[in-house]
Design a protein around this motif. Sequence first.
Motif, PDB file in Angstrom:
ATOM      1  N   ALA A  54       0.833  -1.204   0.000  1.00 27.02           N
ATOM      2  CA  ALA A  54       0.000   0.000   0.000  1.00 27.02           C
ATOM      3  C   ALA A  54       0.868   1.253   0.000  1.00 27.02           C
ATOM      4  N   ASN A  55       1.974   1.209   0.748  1.00 32.07           N
ATOM      5  CA  ASN A  55       2.911   2.333   0.776  1.00 32.07           C
ATOM      6  C   ASN A  55       4.179   1.909   0.059  1.00 32.07           C
ATOM      7  N   GLN A  56       4.439   2.498  -1.095  1.00 34.70           N
ATOM      8  CA  GLN A  56       5.589   2.106  -1.918  1.00 34.70           C
ATOM      9  C   GLN A  56       6.812   2.997  -1.697  1.00 34.70           C
ATOM     10  N   THR A  57       6.712   3.952  -0.770  1.00 33.64           N
ATOM     11  CA  THR A  57       7.807   4.888  -0.574  1.00 33.64           C
ATOM     12  C   THR A  57       8.881   4.270   0.308  1.00 33.64           C
ATOM     13  N   HIS A  58      10.073   4.878   0.272  1.00 31.23           N
ATOM     14  CA  HIS A  58      11.192   4.401   1.103  1.00 31.23           C
ATOM     15  C   HIS A  58      10.959   4.685   2.584  1.00 31.23           C
ATOM     16  N   SER A  59      10.029   5.598   2.866  1.00 29.35           N
ATOM     17  CA  SER A  59       9.792   5.974   4.266  1.00 29.35           C
ATOM     18  C   SER A  59       8.690   5.156   4.910  1.00 29.35           C
ATOM     19  N   ARG A  60       8.237   4.093   4.249  1.00 27.39           N
ATOM     20  CA  ARG A  60       7.137   3.300   4.782  1.00 27.39           C
ATOM     21  C   ARG A  60       7.526   2.682   6.133  1.00 27.39           C
ATOM     22  N   ARG A  61       6.523   2.499   7.015  1.00 26.17           N
ATOM     23  CA  ARG A  61       6.761   1.973   8.355  1.00 26.17           C
ATOM     24  C   ARG A  61       6.922   0.467   8.355  1.00 26.17           C
ATOM     25  N   HIS A  62       6.271  -0.220   7.419  1.00 26.44           N
ATOM     26  CA  HIS A  62       6.201  -1.676   7.470  1.00 26.44           C
ATOM     27  C   HIS A  62       7.091  -2.284   6.398  1.00 26.44           C
ATOM     28  N   SER A  63       7.985  -3.162   6.820  1.00 25.21           N
ATOM     29  CA  SER A  63       8.943  -3.767   5.904  1.00 25.21           C
ATOM     30  C   SER A  63       8.307  -4.934   5.159  1.00 25.21           C
ATOM     31  N   GLY A  64       9.050  -5.438   4.165  1.00 24.96           N
ATOM     32  CA  GLY A  64       8.584  -6.601   3.413  1.00 24.96           C
ATOM     33  C   GLY A  64       8.756  -6.396   1.920  1.00 24.96           C
ATOM     34  N   THR A  65       8.738  -7.511   1.187  1.00 30.40           N
ATOM     35  CA  THR A  65       8.934  -7.438  -0.268  1.00 30.40           C
ATOM     36  C   THR A  65       7.647  -7.143  -1.011  1.00 30.40           C
ATOM     37  N   GLY A  66       6.511  -7.334  -0.358  1.00 26.94           N
ATOM     38  CA  GLY A  66       5.251  -7.197  -1.070  1.00 26.94           C
ATOM     39  C   GLY A  66       4.897  -8.433  -1.874  1.00 26.94           C
ATOM     40  N   LEU A  67       5.501  -9.576  -1.518  1.00 29.08           N
ATOM     41  CA  LEU A  67       5.240 -10.820  -2.246  1.00 29.08           C
ATOM     42  C   LEU A  67       4.189 -11.688  -1.573  1.00 29.08           C
ATOM     43  N   GLY A  68       3.915 -11.446  -0.311  1.00 24.23           N
ATOM     44  CA  GLY A  68       3.038 -12.335   0.447  1.00 24.23           C
ATOM     45  C   GLY A  68       1.669 -12.510  -0.191  1.00 24.23           C
ATOM     46  N   LEU A  69       0.997 -11.404  -0.517  1.00 23.44           N
ATOM     47  CA  LEU A  69      -0.339 -11.492  -1.095  1.00 23.44           C
ATOM     48  C   LEU A  69      -0.303 -12.032  -2.516  1.00 23.44           C
ATOM     49  N   ALA A  70       0.759 -11.708  -3.264  1.00 23.71           N
ATOM     50  CA  ALA A  70       0.888 -12.240  -4.622  1.00 23.71           C
ATOM     51  C   ALA A  70       1.015 -13.761  -4.588  1.00 23.71           C
ATOM     52  N   ILE A  71       1.828 -14.253  -3.654  1.00 26.09           N
ATOM     53  CA  ILE A  71       1.999 -15.702  -3.509  1.00 26.09           C
ATOM     54  C   ILE A  71       0.688 -16.332  -3.041  1.00 26.09           C
ATOM     55  N   THR A  72       0.023 -15.685  -2.077  1.00 27.57           N
ATOM     56  CA  THR A  72      -1.260 -16.189  -1.591  1.00 27.57           C
ATOM     57  C   THR A  72      -2.273 -16.302  -2.724  1.00 27.57           C
ATOM     58  N   ASP A  73      -2.380 -15.260  -3.540  1.00 30.85           N
ATOM     59  CA  ASP A  73      -3.322 -15.269  -4.664  1.00 30.85           C
ATOM     60  C   ASP A  73      -2.981 -16.389  -5.646  1.00 30.85           C
ATOM     61  N   SER A  74      -1.697 -16.553  -5.959  1.00 30.07           N
ATOM     62  CA  SER A  74      -1.282 -17.602  -6.896  1.00 30.07           C
ATOM     63  C   SER A  74      -1.568 -18.994  -6.333  1.00 30.07           C
ATOM     64  N   LEU A  75      -1.294 -19.186  -5.041  1.00 26.14           N
ATOM     65  CA  LEU A  75      -1.558 -20.488  -4.419  1.00 26.14           C
ATOM     66  C   LEU A  75      -3.051 -20.800  -4.397  1.00 26.14           C
ATOM     67  N   MET A  76      -3.864 -19.793  -4.130  1.00 25.49           N
ATOM     68  CA  MET A  76      -5.311 -20.013  -4.107  1.00 25.49           C
ATOM     69  C   MET A  76      -5.818 -20.420  -5.489  1.00 25.49           C
ATOM     70  N   LYS A  77      -5.290 -19.814  -6.522  1.00 24.46           N
ATOM     71  CA  LYS A  77      -5.690 -20.188  -7.876  1.00 24.46           C
ATOM     72  C   LYS A  77      -5.258 -21.616  -8.187  1.00 24.46           C
ATOM     73  N   MET A  78      -4.047 -21.988  -7.753  1.00 24.69           N
ATOM     74  CA  MET A  78      -3.583 -23.349  -7.979  1.00 24.69           C
ATOM     75  C   MET A  78      -4.474 -24.361  -7.260  1.00 24.69           C
ATOM     76  N   MET A  79      -5.002 -23.978  -6.109  1.00 30.82           N
ATOM     77  CA  MET A  79      -5.844 -24.873  -5.313  1.00 30.82           C
ATOM     78  C   MET A  79      -7.323 -24.761  -5.679  1.00 30.82           C
ATOM     79  N   LYS A  80      -7.622 -24.054  -6.790  1.00 32.21           N
ATOM     80  CA  LYS A  80      -9.006 -23.873  -7.259  1.00 32.21           C
ATOM     81  C   LYS A  80      -9.851 -23.105  -6.249  1.00 32.21           C
ATOM     82  N   GLY A  81      -9.186 -22.251  -5.481  1.00 34.57           N
ATOM     83  CA  GLY A  81      -9.900 -21.420  -4.525  1.00 34.57           C
ATOM     84  C   GLY A  81      -9.855 -19.965  -4.959  1.00 34.57           C
ATOM     85  N   SER A  82     -10.207 -19.083  -4.038  1.00 33.31           N
ATOM     86  CA  SER A  82     -10.188 -17.652  -4.367  1.00 33.31           C
ATOM     87  C   SER A  82      -9.903 -16.850  -3.107  1.00 33.31           C
ATOM     88  N   ILE A  83      -9.433 -15.623  -3.332  1.00 29.84           N
ATOM     89  CA  ILE A  83      -9.194 -14.689  -2.229  1.00 29.84           C
ATOM     90  C   ILE A  83      -9.820 -13.360  -2.607  1.00 29.84           C
TER      91      ILE A  83
END
Length: 400
Positions: free
Chosen positions: A350-379
Motif C-alpha cells: 500500500a505504501n511504496q515509498t522508502h519511508s514506509r513503516r512496514h517492511s517486506g517485499t510485497g510478495l506475500g499477497l501475490a503468492i497467496t493469490d497464486s496459491l489459491m488459484k492453484m488450489m481452485k480457490g479464491s481470495i
Amino acid sequence: MENSLRILLLDDDEVDRMAVCRALSKIEVSVDVSEAANYEEATTYLNNNQLDCVFLDYRLPGKDGLAVVKEVRDSGNKIPLIVLTGQGDEQIAVEIMKAGASDYINKSRISPQLLGKTLQNAIRMYQAEIKIELFNQQIRETNEELKRKNKELEEKQEQIHQQNLRLLEASELKSRFLATMSHELRTPLNAIMVFSQMILRKTKGKLSDSETDMVQRILNNGKNLLELINDILDLSKIEAGRLQLVSEEFDITQLVKISLDELRILAERKNLTINTYIDLQNPILSHDRTRIRQVFVNLLSNAIKFTDVGKIDVTINENKSEKIIISVRDTGIGIEPEKLEHIFEPFRQANQTHSRRHSGTGLGLAITDSLMKMMKGSISVESELGKGSEFRLELPRFLS
C-alpha cells in the motif's frame, strides 16, 4: 428535371429526325436536341459534350445500331441509348438491348407520350445505375481499406506475438535467476544463523548484554532475510510452473490453532486481541496442508503487521457448496480504494515509498493469490482506509 435534358439524335434520315424532334418538343419535360446524320458526327459530339440521352437509328450507313451500342458501351460510356427501329426489327431490337441499349421504339409508333415515357424511364435507370456504381465503388474502396487495416492488424498481432514470446522468455529467465540466486543465498545465510545460534548457546552468561543483543539481532535479521528469500523462491517456482501441490488429510481447525499460537506473541507485543470463531460440521480437508498454512500465516501476519490498536477476528465456516471459508479481519490502517486492485500484484505494498513503516517485499499477497488459484480457490478483500481490512479465502474441501 428542372434543366433541359440534353439529347443527341443520330439518324441519317432527315425526315425521321424531324418527326422525332417534333414529338420531343411536345413532351412534358424541356429538352435540348442536337442532331447527327452519321456515327462520326455523333462520336465527335459525344466526346465533346455532356449528354443525358442518345436516340439512334438502327439502320445507319456503314454501321448498324448493334455495332454502335457495343462500341459506346465498350468505351465505358453508360449514357442512356434508345434505339429507333423500323417495322419488323423487334427481334433485332432485343439483341441490341442485350448489347446494352436502354430501350427501343418502333418508328411507326413514335408519339410525344411514348417518347416522353421512354426517355424518363431510361434516364431514371441511368441515374439508378450511376448511384449503384458509386455505391459499388464505395464498397470496393471500403473493402480495400478493410484489407489494408486487416493487414496492418495482422502485422501488429504478429509483433505482439513476438513480443509476448520475448516477454515469456524474459520471465522464464527471471524465474530461473531468482530460483538460482535464492538457493545460492540460502547456503551462507543458514551458516550465519547456525553460527549465531551456536554463539548464543556457548557464550551464555559470558557476553555482555550489548554483545548478546547484537548476536541476537544477527540471528533475527537472518531469519527475516530467510523468509524473504523463501518468498522469492516460492514466487519463482509458481511462475515457472514447478511448484507441486501435495494432498493429505488434516484438521483445518488444528492447523489454524497451531498457526495462531505461533504468531500470538507478535500480537501480544502490540496489545492486540485475536478472536477465533469456528463453525464447521466437518473440519477434515484433503488438501496441501503446508500451502494452506502458508496462506493463512501470510494473512494473519499482515493483519498483525498493519494493526496498531484493536483486534483481529479469525472466522472459519463452510457453505453448501462444500467450500471452507476462512476470514481474517483486522482494525488496522486499511487500504486506499484505488490501491485495492493492485495489492495481489508482486512487489506491491500500500505504501511504496522508502519511508514506509512496514517492511517486506510485497510478495506475500501475490503468492497467496497464486496459491489459491492453484488450489481452485479464491481470495477477496474488503477494506476501508483507517478502519481495517477483511481478507476472505474460499477453499474447496478436496484438492483436485
